[in-house]
Scaffold this motif. Sequence first.
Motif, short mmCIF file in Angstrom:
data_model
loop_
_atom_site.label_atom_id
_atom_site.label_comp_id
_atom_site.label_asym_id
_atom_site.label_seq_id
_atom_site.Cartn_x
_atom_site.Cartn_y
_atom_site.Cartn_z
N GLY A 11 1.13 -1.19 -0.21
CA GLY A 11 -0.34 -0.20 0.13
C GLY A 11 0.50 1.19 0.40
O GLY A 11 2.17 1.34 0.19
N GLU A 42 -2.86 -6.53 -2.72
CA GLU A 42 -1.70 -6.01 -2.49
C GLU A 42 -0.06 -7.11 -1.84
O GLU A 42 0.81 -6.30 -2.42
N THR A 186 -4.35 0.51 -2.14
CA THR A 186 -4.45 0.87 -0.60
C THR A 186 -5.86 0.36 -0.87
O THR A 186 -6.79 -0.01 0.02
#
Length: 229
Positions: A11, A42, A186
């Motif tokens: 992130g 991620e 994110t």
Amino acid sequence: MKKAVILLSGGMDSTTCMSVAYKEGYDMYPISFDYNQRHKRELECAKNVAEFYKVKQHKIIKLDNVGGSALTDFTIDVPDYKGDSEKIPVTYVPARNILFLSYAVGYGEVIDAEAIFIGVSSVDYSGYPDCRPEFIEAFQKVINIGTKSGVEGRPIKIITPLINLTKAETVKLAVKNQAPLHLTTTCYKGGEKACGICDSCRLRIKGFKKAGIKDPIEYEIEIDWRDNK
């Protein structure tokens, strides 16, 4: 060269932390965690960030999640952002940073690291209890008294470059450090494009808008980056 373990999620915040460690001349050893999170994209982003910085080794550690969170339990929906709240949201993952830091400390002792970088913030954040300064201070005490390096007077230090920064300030720091924000995501929902409506997306969007900078990642919704609200 001084060494640091970087808690790298893929992130924006953890990548900004990595850029700080890089600028400060640390030999970086990032670790990421697969805890059956729904936003596993991620992890791919973390790999890309680690490759960008040409690190010697990037560990991805598999953990069995304990459930109880919208990020690990697929029967719990990820909520859309509804504004600030005093309640701890359903996206809180029980004891996540306790587990992550414990692994980081153990790994840090093995490689003789001086520091652990973690991208927690207590300003623009989702209200998680394990992102507060009180938590970091308490865990530092655990390191000081519960590890060989700590007892010998050279405890690994937890470094939190973002803890007092707004998201806009984090964005500006990342850009200043030329952090590869284009490689990050994110979004809690973990799609190819960020949803733009979950809590994490809204905090990120708010940060870029207030910084006056267009986010380099793609969103499912159209966003007016000239509007700083």
